[in-house]
Design a protein around this motif. Structure first.
Motif, short mmCIF file in Angstrom:
data_model
loop_
_atom_site.label_atom_id
_atom_site.label_comp_id
_atom_site.label_asym_id
_atom_site.label_seq_id
_atom_site.Cartn_x
_atom_site.Cartn_y
_atom_site.Cartn_z
N TYR A 105 -38.39 64.20 4.75
CA TYR A 105 -38.43 62.74 4.71
C TYR A 105 -39.60 62.22 5.55
N ARG A 106 -39.76 62.79 6.74
CA ARG A 106 -40.82 62.35 7.65
C ARG A 106 -42.21 62.55 7.04
N LYS A 107 -42.38 63.67 6.36
CA LYS A 107 -43.66 63.97 5.73
C LYS A 107 -44.01 62.92 4.68
N LEU A 108 -43.02 62.51 3.90
CA LEU A 108 -43.25 61.49 2.89
C LEU A 108 -43.52 60.12 3.52
N ARG A 109 -42.81 59.81 4.60
CA ARG A 109 -42.97 58.51 5.27
C ARG A 109 -44.37 58.34 5.83
N LEU A 110 -44.96 59.46 6.30
CA LEU A 110 -46.29 59.39 6.91
C LEU A 110 -47.38 59.00 5.93
N GLU A 111 -47.05 59.02 4.65
CA GLU A 111 -48.02 58.58 3.65
C GLU A 111 -48.14 57.06 3.62
N ASN A 112 -47.15 56.38 4.19
CA ASN A 112 -47.12 54.92 4.12
C ASN A 112 -47.05 54.21 5.47
N VAL A 113 -46.57 54.91 6.51
CA VAL A 113 -46.42 54.26 7.81
C VAL A 113 -47.06 55.11 8.90
N SER A 114 -47.17 54.56 10.08
CA SER A 114 -47.81 55.25 11.20
C SER A 114 -46.86 56.26 11.85
N PRO A 115 -47.40 57.25 12.56
CA PRO A 115 -46.56 58.20 13.30
C PRO A 115 -45.64 57.51 14.29
N LYS A 116 -46.11 56.41 14.88
CA LYS A 116 -45.28 55.67 15.84
C LYS A 116 -44.03 55.13 15.15
N THR A 117 -44.18 54.61 13.94
CA THR A 117 -43.04 54.09 13.20
C THR A 117 -42.05 55.19 12.88
N VAL A 118 -42.57 56.35 12.47
CA VAL A 118 -41.70 57.49 12.15
C VAL A 118 -40.96 57.96 13.39
N ASN A 119 -41.64 57.97 14.54
CA ASN A 119 -40.98 58.35 15.78
C ASN A 119 -39.85 57.39 16.13
N THR A 120 -40.07 56.11 15.87
CA THR A 120 -39.04 55.11 16.13
C THR A 120 -37.82 55.36 15.25
N GLU A 121 -38.05 55.67 13.99
CA GLU A 121 -36.95 55.97 13.07
C GLU A 121 -36.19 57.22 13.52
N GLN A 122 -36.94 58.21 13.99
CA GLN A 122 -36.31 59.44 14.48
C GLN A 122 -35.43 59.15 15.69
N THR A 123 -35.90 58.26 16.55
CA THR A 123 -35.13 57.88 17.73
C THR A 123 -33.82 57.21 17.32
N TYR A 124 -33.89 56.34 16.31
CA TYR A 124 -32.68 55.66 15.83
C TYR A 124 -31.66 56.65 15.25
N VAL A 125 -32.14 57.59 14.44
CA VAL A 125 -31.23 58.56 13.83
C VAL A 125 -30.59 59.44 14.91
N ARG A 126 -31.40 59.86 15.86
CA ARG A 126 -30.88 60.69 16.95
C ARG A 126 -29.83 59.92 17.75
N ALA A 127 -30.13 58.65 18.04
CA ALA A 127 -29.20 57.82 18.80
C ALA A 127 -27.90 57.62 18.04
N LEU A 128 -27.98 57.51 16.72
CA LEU A 128 -26.79 57.35 15.89
C LEU A 128 -25.83 58.51 16.07
N PHE A 129 -26.35 59.73 15.96
CA PHE A 129 -25.48 60.91 16.10
C PHE A 129 -24.99 61.08 17.53
N ASN A 130 -25.82 60.71 18.51
CA ASN A 130 -25.38 60.79 19.90
C ASN A 130 -24.21 59.84 20.16
#
Length: 236
Positions: free
Chosen positions: A17-42
Motif C-alpha cells: 500500500y505504501r509503495k502505491l501511495r508514494l506515487e501520489n503523496v509525499s513520504p511525510k504524508t505516508v509516515n503520518t498514515e503509518q503513525t495513525y495505523v500503528r496508533a490504532l492497533f496500540n
C-alpha cells in the motif's frame, strides 16, 4: 488494500500500500498514515480488543528531506501589511498581525471570538493539539482588534486572501508554504532576538520540544559559537 479484516492485515500488505501511495503523496504524508495505523492497533491493544501485537510494528518510517522553512524579513513584513492595507482588507491585516505577534496558525486567529481576548491576552481554543493556549499581545495590537460580539472575523478571511497579498508583494515562499510562513516568521525572529526555546515551545503549543528545536539554530549564542569555537581561533 481492499478494506481487509484486521486479522489478515500485515506488514507485507501495508508495504505494498505504501509503495502505491508514494506515487501520489509525499513520504511525510505516508509516515503520518503509518503513525495513525500503528496508533490504532496500540489503542485496541490497550483496550483489550486486540491481542496479536501491532502488525506494522517492524516497518521503519521513510526517510525524507526536511522541507525548506522560510520566514519573512522585517522589510517584507512591512510590505505585506502595507499591501493588505491598500487592498482595504483590514480584517486580513489584523489576522496577519496576530499571527506575527503570537506564532498562531491562520485558522486559530480566524476562529477567535470576543471572549478569547482580555487584558491584552489572546487565548486560542481551536488549536491543532486541542489544547487551549494563551499568549500576551501589545496594547497597540489589542486596540486594533475588532470590537465585535461573538466571532471576530468573517468567513471571507480565508487563506486565499493572504495568498493574493503574497502574490501582489512578489514575495517568494518555499513550495507548500503560505500562511504558515507567519508562524515560522514569529518563531525565527523570537529566537534571533534572544528568546528562550522552552518559552517558544509553550507559545507555539508544541507537545514535544523536538518540534521546536528546528528554530534553535536562530539563537544568537549558537551563531556566535561559530566564531568563538572554530579551529582558526588563535591562528588567524
Amino acid at each position: 488494500m481492499g478494506n481487509p479484516r484486521a486479522k489478515t492485515f500485515d506488514e507485507t500488505m501495508f508495504a505494498a500500500y505504501r509503495k502505491l501511495r508514494l506515487e501520489n503523496v509525499s513520504p511525510k504524508t505516508v509516515n503520518t498514515e503509518q503513525t495513525y495505523v500503528r496508533a490504532l492497533f496500540n489503542e485496541l491493544t490497550r483496550l483489550g480488543e486486540w491481542t496479536k501485537g501491532n502488525p506494522i510494528e517492524g516497518i521503519r518510517m521513510l526517510k525524507h528531506k526536511q522541507s525548506e522553512m522560510g520566514f519573512l524579513q522585517p522589510e517584507q513584513v512591512i510590505n505585506l501589511l502595507e499591501t493588505l492595507r491598500n487592498a482595504h482588507n483590514k480584517d486580513a491585516q489584523i489576522i496577519t498581525k496576530i499571527c506575527l505577534s503570537t506564532g498562531c496558525r491562520w485558522g486559530e486567529a480566524v476562529n477567535l471570538r470576543s471572549e478569547h481576548i482580555a487584558n491584552n491576552i489572546v487565548t486560542f481554543v481551536s488549536t491543532k493539539g486541542n489544547k487551549p493556549r494563551s499568549v500576551p499581545i501589545s496594547t497597540a495590537l489589542s486596540k486594533q482588534i475588532p470590537k465585535r460580539t461573538g466571532k471576530l472575523f468573517p468567513k471571507s478571511c480565508n487563506d486565499s486572501t493572504f495568498r493574493t497579498a503574497i502574490k501582489n508583494t512578489k514575495i517568494k515562499l518555499p513550495a507548500g508554504q503560505m500562511t504558515h510562513v507567519l508562524r515560522h516568521t514569529f518563531a525565527s525572529h523570537f529566537m534571533m532576538n534572544g528568546g528562550n526555546i522552552l518559552v517558544l515551545q509553550r507559545i507555539l503549543g508544541h507537545a514535544s520540544i523536538v518540534d521546536t528545536m528546528k528554530y534553535s539554530h536562530f539563537a544568537p549564542d549558537n551563531l556566535e559559537d561559530a566564531v568563538r569555537l572554530n579551529p582558526l581561533v588563535g591562528i588567524e
